[in-house]
Design an enzyme around this catalytic site. Structure first.
Site, mmCIF file in Angstrom:
data_model
loop_
_atom_site.group_PDB
_atom_site.id
_atom_site.type_symbol
_atom_site.label_atom_id
_atom_site.label_comp_id
_atom_site.label_asym_id
_atom_site.label_seq_id
_atom_site.Cartn_x
_atom_site.Cartn_y
_atom_site.Cartn_z
ATOM 1 N N GLY A 46 38.639 50.816 44.713
ATOM 2 C CA GLY A 46 39.385 49.563 44.594
ATOM 3 C C GLY A 46 40.668 49.573 45.407
ATOM 4 O O GLY A 46 40.995 48.602 46.094
ATOM 5 N N CYS A 47 41.396 50.664 45.348
ATOM 6 C CA CYS A 47 42.665 50.749 46.077
ATOM 7 C C CYS A 47 42.430 50.776 47.579
ATOM 8 O O CYS A 47 43.222 50.215 48.343
ATOM 9 C CB CYS A 47 43.453 51.974 45.618
ATOM 10 S SG CYS A 47 43.959 51.850 43.881
#
Length: 157
Positions: A46-47
């Site tokens: 996600g990051c």
């Protein structure tokens, strides 16, 4: 947990080490609008998606007058590897003791799979050229966040 920031608040000052080990402060961006985004951990799916979305939108954000700064609890060395692996041209700052995240209300109680714990709340705060909060978003999604931010800033009209 500190109260969430709202437009008009003075953005909390900070000075943190970047992926090169050099100190970067909010004051370095005075006179420019700055997107300060908080993310939990470098090199996670996600990051990485969120950082790459900022990378891919950076030229148009800068053209509209915005700089981008990412802040996470990761150590400088991990940030350096992340920036190099993903070609991230904006500062990534290390906040290992969560002081800055706490001041921005981006550190607090989270729930996952029925467990409650303290952690980083994925958040974005846009600071205007005078150091005031122009926009504050909490519990944002990694995927699609930059597109939503662009819409909220009326950059895609």
């Amino acid at each position: 947990m500190p109260e969430r920031l709202i437009p008009g608040d003075t953005a909390p000052a900070f000075a943190l080490k970047n992926s090169d080990g050099l100190e970067v402060s909010l004051e370095d961006f005075r006179g420019r609008s700055t997107v300060v985004y908080f993310y939990p951990a470098a090199s996670t799916p996600g990051c990485t998606k969120q950082a790459c979305d900022f990378r891919d939108s950076l030229a148009s954000l800068q053209q509209a007058g915005y700089e981008v700064v990412g802040i996470s609890p990761d150590p400088v060395e991990k940030l350096a590897k992340f920036a190099a692996a993903e070609g991230l041209p904006f500062p990534l700052l290390s906040d290992p003791d969560h002081t800055v995240a706490g001041a921005y209300a981006a550190w607090g109680e989270k729930k996952n799979y029925g467990k409650t714990y303290q952690g980083l709340i994925r958040s974005t705060v846009v600071v205007d050229p005078e150091g005031k909060v122009a926009l504050a978003q909490y519990n944002v999604r990694a995927t699609g966040h930059v597109a939503k931010l662009r819409r909220d800033l009326k950059l895609d009209t």
